[in-house]
Design a protein around this motif. Structure first.
Motif, PDB file in Angstrom:
ATOM      1  N   PHE A 149       0.854  -1.186   0.000  1.00 38.84           N
ATOM      2  CA  PHE A 149       0.000   0.000   0.000  1.00 38.84           C
ATOM      3  C   PHE A 149       0.889   1.233   0.000  1.00 38.84           C
ATOM      4  CE2 PHE A 149      -2.475   3.174   2.420  1.00 38.84           C
ATOM      5  CZ  PHE A 149      -3.639   3.189   1.667  1.00 38.84           C
ATOM      6  N   GLY A 150       0.681   2.117  -0.968  1.00 30.89           N
ATOM      7  CA  GLY A 150       1.458   3.345  -1.031  1.00 30.89           C
ATOM      8  C   GLY A 150       0.702   4.498  -0.389  1.00 30.89           C
ATOM      9  N   PHE A 151       1.386   5.284   0.421  1.00 27.14           N
ATOM     10  CA  PHE A 151       0.800   6.461   1.080  1.00 27.14           C
ATOM     11  C   PHE A 151       1.829   7.571   0.997  1.00 27.14           C
ATOM     12  CE2 PHE A 151      -0.556   9.272   4.406  1.00 27.14           C
ATOM     13  CZ  PHE A 151      -1.944   9.134   4.445  1.00 27.14           C
ATOM     14  N   HIS A 152       1.490   8.630   0.251  1.00 25.22           N
ATOM     15  CA  HIS A 152       2.464   9.670  -0.070  1.00 25.22           C
ATOM     16  C   HIS A 152       1.912  11.056   0.224  1.00 25.22           C
ATOM     17  CE1 HIS A 152       4.341   6.391  -2.248  1.00 25.22           C
ATOM     18  NE2 HIS A 152       3.188   6.206  -2.864  1.00 25.22           N
ATOM     19  N   LEU A 153       2.776  11.903   0.733  1.00 23.13           N
ATOM     20  CA  LEU A 153       2.492  13.320   0.880  1.00 23.13           C
ATOM     21  C   LEU A 153       3.107  13.989  -0.345  1.00 23.13           C
ATOM     22  CD1 LEU A 153       1.305  15.482   2.736  1.00 23.13           C
ATOM     23  CD2 LEU A 153       3.529  15.609   3.871  1.00 23.13           C
ATOM     24  N   VAL A 154       2.267  14.570  -1.201  1.00 21.01           N
ATOM     25  CA  VAL A 154       2.713  15.094  -2.498  1.00 21.01           C
ATOM     26  C   VAL A 154       2.445  16.594  -2.562  1.00 21.01           C
ATOM     27  CG1 VAL A 154       2.322  14.990  -4.999  1.00 21.01           C
ATOM     28  CG2 VAL A 154       2.296  12.890  -3.645  1.00 21.01           C
ATOM     29  N   THR A 155       3.398  17.324  -3.091  1.00 20.99           N
ATOM     30  CA  THR A 155       3.245  18.762  -3.315  1.00 20.99           C
ATOM     31  C   THR A 155       3.408  19.051  -4.797  1.00 20.99           C
ATOM     32  OG1 THR A 155       4.131  19.270  -1.119  1.00 20.99           O
ATOM     33  CG2 THR A 155       4.141  21.052  -2.744  1.00 20.99           C
ATOM     34  N   LEU A 156       2.431  19.787  -5.343  1.00 18.71           N
ATOM     35  CA  LEU A 156       2.497  20.263  -6.728  1.00 18.71           C
ATOM     36  C   LEU A 156       2.649  21.774  -6.691  1.00 18.71           C
ATOM     37  CD1 LEU A 156      -0.543  18.385  -8.345  1.00 18.71           C
ATOM     38  CD2 LEU A 156       1.851  17.674  -8.277  1.00 18.71           C
ATOM     39  N   GLN A 157       3.640  22.287  -7.384  1.00 21.55           N
ATOM     40  CA  GLN A 157       3.812  23.730  -7.475  1.00 21.55           C
ATOM     41  C   GLN A 157       2.823  24.292  -8.503  1.00 21.55           C
ATOM     42  OE1 GLN A 157       5.619  25.516  -5.387  1.00 21.55           O
ATOM     43  NE2 GLN A 157       6.327  23.647  -4.382  1.00 21.55           N
ATOM     44  N   PRO A 158       2.527  25.595  -8.427  1.00 22.46           N
ATOM     45  CA  PRO A 158       1.600  26.202  -9.393  1.00 22.46           C
ATOM     46  C   PRO A 158       2.010  25.894 -10.833  1.00 22.46           C
ATOM     47  CG  PRO A 158       2.049  27.747  -7.627  1.00 22.46           C
ATOM     48  CD  PRO A 158       2.990  26.573  -7.427  1.00 22.46           C
ATOM     49  N   GLY A 159       1.007  25.545 -11.652  1.00 20.03           N
ATOM     50  CA  GLY A 159       1.236  25.263 -13.060  1.00 20.03           C
ATOM     51  C   GLY A 159       1.634  23.835 -13.363  1.00 20.03           C
ATOM     52  N   HIS A 160       1.719  22.988 -12.347  1.00 23.78           N
ATOM     53  CA  HIS A 160       2.139  21.602 -12.555  1.00 23.78           C
ATOM     54  C   HIS A 160       0.975  20.630 -12.381  1.00 23.78           C
ATOM     55  CE1 HIS A 160       6.463  22.179 -13.069  1.00 23.78           C
ATOM     56  NE2 HIS A 160       6.268  23.246 -12.307  1.00 23.78           N
ATOM     57  N   ASP A 161       1.130  19.444 -12.990  1.00 21.57           N
ATOM     58  CA  ASP A 161       0.147  18.374 -12.929  1.00 21.57           C
ATOM     59  C   ASP A 161       0.644  17.286 -11.985  1.00 21.57           C
ATOM     60  OD1 ASP A 161      -1.217  19.706 -15.014  1.00 21.57           O
ATOM     61  OD2 ASP A 161      -0.168  18.539 -16.546  1.00 21.57           O
ATOM     62  N   SER A 162      -0.296  16.454 -11.517  1.00 26.76           N
ATOM     63  CA  SER A 162       0.082  15.339 -10.648  1.00 26.76           C
ATOM     64  C   SER A 162       0.655  14.179 -11.444  1.00 26.76           C
ATOM     65  CB  SER A 162      -1.129  14.855  -9.849  1.00 26.76           C
ATOM     66  OG  SER A 162      -2.152  14.403 -10.722  1.00 26.76           O
ATOM     67  N   THR A 163       0.174  13.999 -12.663  1.00 27.96           N
ATOM     68  CA  THR A 163       0.556  12.864 -13.491  1.00 27.96           C
ATOM     69  C   THR A 163       0.026  13.113 -14.897  1.00 27.96           C
ATOM     70  OG1 THR A 163       0.434  10.454 -13.655  1.00 27.96           O
ATOM     71  CG2 THR A 163      -1.549  11.573 -12.876  1.00 27.96           C
ATOM     72  N   GLU A 164       0.204  12.185 -15.780  1.00 26.23           N
ATOM     73  CA  GLU A 164      -0.471  12.219 -17.083  1.00 26.23           C
ATOM     74  C   GLU A 164      -1.882  11.644 -16.874  1.00 26.23           C
ATOM     75  OE1 GLU A 164      -1.694  12.634 -20.858  1.00 26.23           O
ATOM     76  OE2 GLU A 164       0.083  13.564 -19.997  1.00 26.23           O
ATOM     77  N   TYR A 165      -2.847  12.151 -17.601  1.00 26.40           N
ATOM     78  CA  TYR A 165      -4.231  11.662 -17.557  1.00 26.40           C
ATOM     79  C   TYR A 165      -4.216  10.154 -17.784  1.00 26.40           C
ATOM     80  CZ  TYR A 165      -9.201  11.604 -18.975  1.00 26.40           C
ATOM     81  OH  TYR A 165     -10.547  11.354 -19.094  1.00 26.40           O
ATOM     82  N   HIS A 166      -4.779   9.383 -16.832  1.00 23.48           N
ATOM     83  CA  HIS A 166      -4.633   7.925 -16.864  1.00 23.48           C
ATOM     84  C   HIS A 166      -5.751   7.211 -16.118  1.00 23.48           C
ATOM     85  CE1 HIS A 166      -3.290   8.752 -12.818  1.00 23.48           C
ATOM     86  NE2 HIS A 166      -3.344   7.453 -12.552  1.00 23.48           N
ATOM     87  N   ARG A 167      -5.797   5.909 -16.311  1.00 23.99           N
ATOM     88  CA  ARG A 167      -6.649   5.013 -15.519  1.00 23.99           C
ATOM     89  C   ARG A 167      -5.898   3.705 -15.315  1.00 23.99           C
ATOM     90  NH1 ARG A 167      -9.661   4.829 -20.086  1.00 23.99           N
ATOM     91  NH2 ARG A 167     -11.347   6.040 -19.189  1.00 23.99           N
ATOM     92  N   HIS A 168      -6.029   3.166 -14.087  1.00 25.32           N
ATOM     93  CA  HIS A 168      -5.437   1.866 -13.776  1.00 25.32           C
ATOM     94  C   HIS A 168      -6.481   0.791 -14.033  1.00 25.32           C
ATOM     95  CE1 HIS A 168      -1.755   3.250 -11.755  1.00 25.32           C
ATOM     96  NE2 HIS A 168      -2.490   4.277 -11.375  1.00 25.32           N
ATOM     97  N   LEU A 200      -0.059  23.029  -4.027  1.00 27.75           N
ATOM     98  CA  LEU A 200      -1.194  22.138  -3.824  1.00 27.75           C
ATOM     99  C   LEU A 200      -0.636  20.914  -3.106  1.00 27.75           C
ATOM    100  CD1 LEU A 200      -4.190  21.434  -4.386  1.00 27.75           C
ATOM    101  CD2 LEU A 200      -3.459  20.565  -6.606  1.00 27.75           C
ATOM    102  N   VAL A 201      -1.104  20.670  -1.871  1.00 25.73           N
ATOM    103  CA  VAL A 201      -0.566  19.592  -1.046  1.00 25.73           C
ATOM    104  C   VAL A 201      -1.630  18.505  -0.909  1.00 25.73           C
ATOM    105  CG1 VAL A 201       0.472  18.990   1.169  1.00 25.73           C
ATOM    106  CG2 VAL A 201       0.880  21.258   0.180  1.00 25.73           C
ATOM    107  N   LEU A 202      -1.225  17.256  -1.204  1.00 24.86           N
ATOM    108  CA  LEU A 202      -2.157  16.137  -1.290  1.00 24.86           C
ATOM    109  C   LEU A 202      -1.647  14.939  -0.525  1.00 24.86           C
ATOM    110  CD1 LEU A 202      -1.825  15.927  -5.165  1.00 24.86           C
ATOM    111  CD2 LEU A 202      -3.489  17.358  -4.000  1.00 24.86           C
ATOM    112  N   ILE A 203      -2.576  14.090  -0.122  1.00 33.58           N
ATOM    113  CA  ILE A 203      -2.243  12.733   0.267  1.00 33.58           C
ATOM    114  C   ILE A 203      -2.685  11.865  -0.901  1.00 33.58           C
ATOM    115  CG2 ILE A 203      -2.778  10.793   1.787  1.00 33.58           C
ATOM    116  CD1 ILE A 203      -3.227  12.883   4.011  1.00 33.58           C
ATOM    117  N   VAL A 204      -1.766  11.084  -1.437  1.00 32.83           N
ATOM    118  CA  VAL A 204      -2.071  10.156  -2.525  1.00 32.83           C
ATOM    119  C   VAL A 204      -1.804   8.754  -1.985  1.00 32.83           C
ATOM    120  CG1 VAL A 204      -1.505   9.426  -4.864  1.00 32.83           C
ATOM    121  CG2 VAL A 204      -1.412  11.853  -4.269  1.00 32.83           C
ATOM    122  N   ALA A 205      -2.808   7.890  -2.097  1.00 31.31           N
ATOM    123  CA  ALA A 205      -2.683   6.529  -1.575  1.00 31.31           C
ATOM    124  C   ALA A 205      -3.206   5.540  -2.600  1.00 31.31           C
ATOM    125  CB  ALA A 205      -3.454   6.396  -0.262  1.00 31.31           C
ATOM    126  N   GLY A 206      -2.656   4.344  -2.562  1.00 26.06           N
ATOM    127  CA  GLY A 206      -3.140   3.321  -3.475  1.00 26.06           C
ATOM    128  C   GLY A 206      -2.442   1.996  -3.298  1.00 26.06           C
TER     129      GLY A 206
END
Length: 156
Positions: free
Chosen positions: A46-65, A115-121
């Protein structure tokens, strides 16, 4: 790490962690700074991450698992989530959950602050991930990853 149990990360330890910068191979705007709390505590499934995106940036490429599930909880900042080609404004306290084989998605920082996120999966040994805007499919088996052209009937 301090004398704390491996299972416990104190806020001061998390604050002191140096975030790892990563750029998605299919999107040069997808630059994120990640603190992997799951790795620090020995979690492997299980992945649990604290992620920060600066203005103008994306989290990833548009996708689906196709097999893994993931979720995102926004701690601070504002942005736009693109979910099944529909744009949604998002901010602190918003939650997004993506079931396996579900909606394609990405997140962009459209604000002026980080933009500060928790990303888990899940961390399955094998997964397939589609990138419909790029026409690509990723086959992942452990550390082996291969991009191929997405079958035409799978593109949005």
């Amino acid at each position: 790490m301090s004398n704390q149990a491996r299972e416990l990360l104190k806020a001061t330890e998390i604050d002191a962690m140096e975030p790892r910068r990563s750029v998605h191979p299919l999107n040069e705007r997808a630059v994120r700074f990640k603190k992997s709390l799951s790795e620090m505590t020995g979690l492997t499934q299980f992945g649990f991450h604290l992620v920060t995106l600066q203005p103008g940036h994306d989290s990833t490429e548009y996708h689906r698992h196709l097999y893994e599930e993931e979720c995102i909880y926004i701690l601070s900042g504002n942005g736009e989530a693109l979910i099944d080609n529909h744009v949604h404004e998002v901010g602190p306290g918003d939650f997004m959950g993506f079931a396996r084989g579900g909606a394609a998605h990405t997140l962009s920082n459209t604000g002026h602050l980080p933009l500060v996120l928790i990303v888990a999966g899940q961390r399955l040994e094998q997964d397939v991930c589609d990138y419909p805007h790029k026409g690509k499919r990723l086959y992942a088996a452990g550390t082996n990853k291969v991009f191929v052209d997405l079958p035409k009937d799978s593109e949005d």
